[in-house]
Design a protein around this motif. Structure first.
Motif, PDB file in Angstrom:
ATOM      1  N   GLU A   1      -3.899   5.017   8.970  1.00 41.53           N
ATOM      2  CA  GLU A   1      -4.565   4.579  10.191  1.00 41.53           C
ATOM      3  C   GLU A   1      -3.970   3.251  10.632  1.00 41.53           C
ATOM      4  O   GLU A   1      -3.516   2.487   9.780  1.00 41.53           O
ATOM      5  CB  GLU A   1      -6.068   4.419   9.950  1.00 41.53           C
ATOM      6  CG  GLU A   1      -6.747   5.748   9.734  1.00 41.53           C
ATOM      7  CD  GLU A   1      -8.182   5.776  10.249  1.00 41.53           C
ATOM      8  OE1 GLU A   1      -8.762   4.702  10.480  1.00 41.53           O
ATOM      9  OE2 GLU A   1      -8.705   6.876  10.411  1.00 41.53           O
TER      10      GLU A   1
ATOM     11  N   GLU B   1       0.790  -8.000  12.447  1.00 41.45           N
ATOM     12  CA  GLU B   1       1.601  -8.689  11.440  1.00 41.45           C
ATOM     13  C   GLU B   1       2.030 -10.067  11.940  1.00 41.45           C
ATOM     14  O   GLU B   1       2.349 -10.942  11.150  1.00 41.45           O
ATOM     15  CB  GLU B   1       2.857  -7.865  11.104  1.00 41.45           C
ATOM     16  CG  GLU B   1       2.567  -6.649  10.234  1.00 41.45           C
ATOM     17  CD  GLU B   1       3.772  -5.738  10.064  1.00 41.45           C
ATOM     18  OE1 GLU B   1       3.699  -4.851   9.214  1.00 41.45           O
ATOM     19  OE2 GLU B   1       4.772  -5.905  10.795  1.00 41.45           O
TER      20      GLU B   1
ATOM     21  N   TYR C   1     -10.089  -6.908  10.268  1.00 38.56           N
ATOM     22  CA  TYR C   1      -9.172  -7.378  11.332  1.00 38.56           C
ATOM     23  C   TYR C   1      -9.926  -7.647  12.636  1.00 38.56           C
ATOM     24  O   TYR C   1      -9.758  -8.689  13.254  1.00 38.56           O
ATOM     25  CB  TYR C   1      -8.046  -6.357  11.570  1.00 38.56           C
ATOM     26  CG  TYR C   1      -6.928  -6.429  10.559  1.00 38.56           C
ATOM     27  CD1 TYR C   1      -7.123  -6.001   9.246  1.00 38.56           C
ATOM     28  CD2 TYR C   1      -5.671  -6.918  10.898  1.00 38.56           C
ATOM     29  CE1 TYR C   1      -6.092  -6.049   8.316  1.00 38.56           C
ATOM     30  CE2 TYR C   1      -4.636  -6.975   9.979  1.00 38.56           C
ATOM     31  CZ  TYR C   1      -4.847  -6.544   8.687  1.00 38.56           C
ATOM     32  OH  TYR C   1      -3.830  -6.600   7.768  1.00 38.56           O
TER      33      TYR C   1
ATOM     34  N   ASP D   1       4.557  -5.941  13.864  1.00 43.59           N
ATOM     35  CA  ASP D   1       3.709  -5.407  14.926  1.00 43.59           C
ATOM     36  C   ASP D   1       2.696  -6.450  15.385  1.00 43.59           C
ATOM     37  O   ASP D   1       2.670  -7.576  14.900  1.00 43.59           O
ATOM     38  CB  ASP D   1       3.058  -4.085  14.484  1.00 43.59           C
ATOM     39  CG  ASP D   1       2.041  -4.258  13.370  1.00 43.59           C
ATOM     40  OD1 ASP D   1       1.284  -5.246  13.402  1.00 43.59           O
ATOM     41  OD2 ASP D   1       2.006  -3.397  12.471  1.00 43.59           O
TER      42      ASP D   1
ATOM     43  N   ARG E   1      -5.219   2.474   4.974  1.00 42.66           N
ATOM     44  CA  ARG E   1      -6.184   1.768   5.836  1.00 42.66           C
ATOM     45  C   ARG E   1      -7.239   2.724   6.373  1.00 42.66           C
ATOM     46  O   ARG E   1      -6.979   3.886   6.667  1.00 42.66           O
ATOM     47  CB  ARG E   1      -5.527   1.055   7.020  1.00 42.66           C
ATOM     48  CG  ARG E   1      -4.558  -0.037   6.613  1.00 42.66           C
ATOM     49  CD  ARG E   1      -4.237  -0.933   7.815  1.00 42.66           C
ATOM     50  NE  ARG E   1      -3.298  -1.980   7.458  1.00 42.66           N
ATOM     51  CZ  ARG E   1      -3.624  -3.098   6.812  1.00 42.66           C
ATOM     52  NH1 ARG E   1      -4.873  -3.329   6.473  1.00 42.66           N
ATOM     53  NH2 ARG E   1      -2.712  -3.990   6.528  1.00 42.66           N
TER      54      ARG E   1
ATOM     55  N   LYS F   1       0.822  -1.223   0.000  1.00 42.42           N
ATOM     56  CA  LYS F   1       0.000   0.000   0.000  1.00 42.42           C
ATOM     57  C   LYS F   1       0.849   1.263   0.000  1.00 42.42           C
ATOM     58  O   LYS F   1       0.565   2.190  -0.753  1.00 42.42           O
ATOM     59  CB  LYS F   1      -0.929   0.020   1.222  1.00 42.42           C
ATOM     60  CG  LYS F   1      -2.008  -1.044   1.185  1.00 42.42           C
ATOM     61  CD  LYS F   1      -2.867  -1.009   2.436  1.00 42.42           C
ATOM     62  CE  LYS F   1      -2.214  -1.648   3.631  1.00 42.42           C
ATOM     63  NZ  LYS F   1      -1.462  -0.811   4.518  1.00 42.42           N
TER      64      LYS F   1
ATOM     65  N   SER G   1     -10.457  -1.958   7.292  1.00 43.22           N
ATOM     66  CA  SER G   1      -9.496  -2.719   8.106  1.00 43.22           C
ATOM     67  C   SER G   1     -10.133  -3.147   9.430  1.00 43.22           C
ATOM     68  O   SER G   1      -9.883  -4.252   9.911  1.00 43.22           O
ATOM     69  CB  SER G   1      -8.239  -1.890   8.385  1.00 43.22           C
ATOM     70  OG  SER G   1      -7.365  -1.912   7.277  1.00 43.22           O
TER      71      SER G   1
END
Ligand code: TYD
Length: 232
Positions: free
Chosen positions: A39, A162, A104, A159, A96, A16, A100
């Motif tokens: 974001e 991830e 998520y 993170d 994002r 992205k 997302s």
């Protein structure tokens, strides 16, 4: 108002940020003012929430609370950064956004109705004019993320989100594609497994196709197809 709000979505390692930079360059060639943001974060207040979320410190509070924190960050980002930029007739490219959270936090078990409620509170009816979903097979995305982590300093370490395994990423990919099917007028899917140049061209073609009239409004005297813009 000629400013447009374009969000970029996708799984980990979709590319992205590269593509946002390239779309920015295309728009700036047409002398369109561009504002790039992301974001979670994007405003001073939301960046504080970002560090809490991505460090994993909020994980123990559970996915519902994480969803509320994403929404709180988004509300501040929306009010203090995104809406003012659009009012200044800038084109906002956001890495994002609400999709997302749907994917998520939805995948983590948060009730979709609760997510929609939070979304309404945070964005007060403002939707992206276009959402570019960069679709990448999760194994390719994860490989890109691990290369990035290995070649970057400590700040490039994976993170909180991830770190999730391949199965989770596969479910997220399917959820993103379902969102695109449900809202085809807003969300366009681009094949992110291709080269960065090919993806760039696909996104630029998409923006001209979907927002061509807006490009004309924003540039006024500049014709839509300027010789050389396709390759550069
Ligand atoms: P970031 O470093 O910006 O990663 P990426 O390059 O993948 O965008 O981290 C953002 C992380 O936060 C990413 O893993 C997705 C996650 N996230 C959510 O879980 N919910 C949300 O609403 C948003 C905006 C991001």
């Amino acid at each position: 108002m000629t400013g447009q709000f374009i969000t970029f979505e996708g799984g980990e390692g979709a590319g992205k940020s590269t593509q946002i930079a390239r779309l920015k360059a295309h728009l700036e060639k047409l002398r369109i003012p561009v504002f790039v943001t992301r974001e979670p974060g994007g405003s001073p207040g939301a960046e504080v929430v970002r560090s809490v979320l991505l460090s994993g410190k909020a994980r123990a509070l559970g996915p519902d609370t994480e969803a509320m924190l994403f929404a709180a960050a988004r509300a501040d980002h929306m009010d203090s950064i995104i809406l003012p930029a659009l009012e200044r007739d800038e084109w906002v490219l956001c890495d994002r956004f609400t999709d997302s959270t749907r994917v998520y936090q939805g995948e983590a078990g948060v009730d979709p109705a609760f997510i929609r409620e939070l979304e309404n509170l945070a964005v007060a009816g403002k939707k992206p004019d276009l959402t570019v979903l960069i679709d990448v097979p999760p194994n390719i995305g994860l490989a890109r993320v691990s290369t990035r982590s290995a070649t970057e300093s400590a700040s490039g370490a994976p993170d909180r989100f991830e770190k999730d395994d391949l199965e989770v990423q596969v479910r997220r990919q399917a959820m993103f594609l379902d969102l695109a099917k449900a809202e085809p007028d807003r969300i366009a899917v681009v094949d992110g497994s291709k080269s960065a140049d090919t993806v760039e061209e696909a996104i630029w073609a998409l923006v001209r196709e979907r927002l061509g009239h807006r490009l004309e409004d924003a540039t006024r005297v500049v014709p839509l197809i300027v010789p050389g813009t396709r390759d550069g």
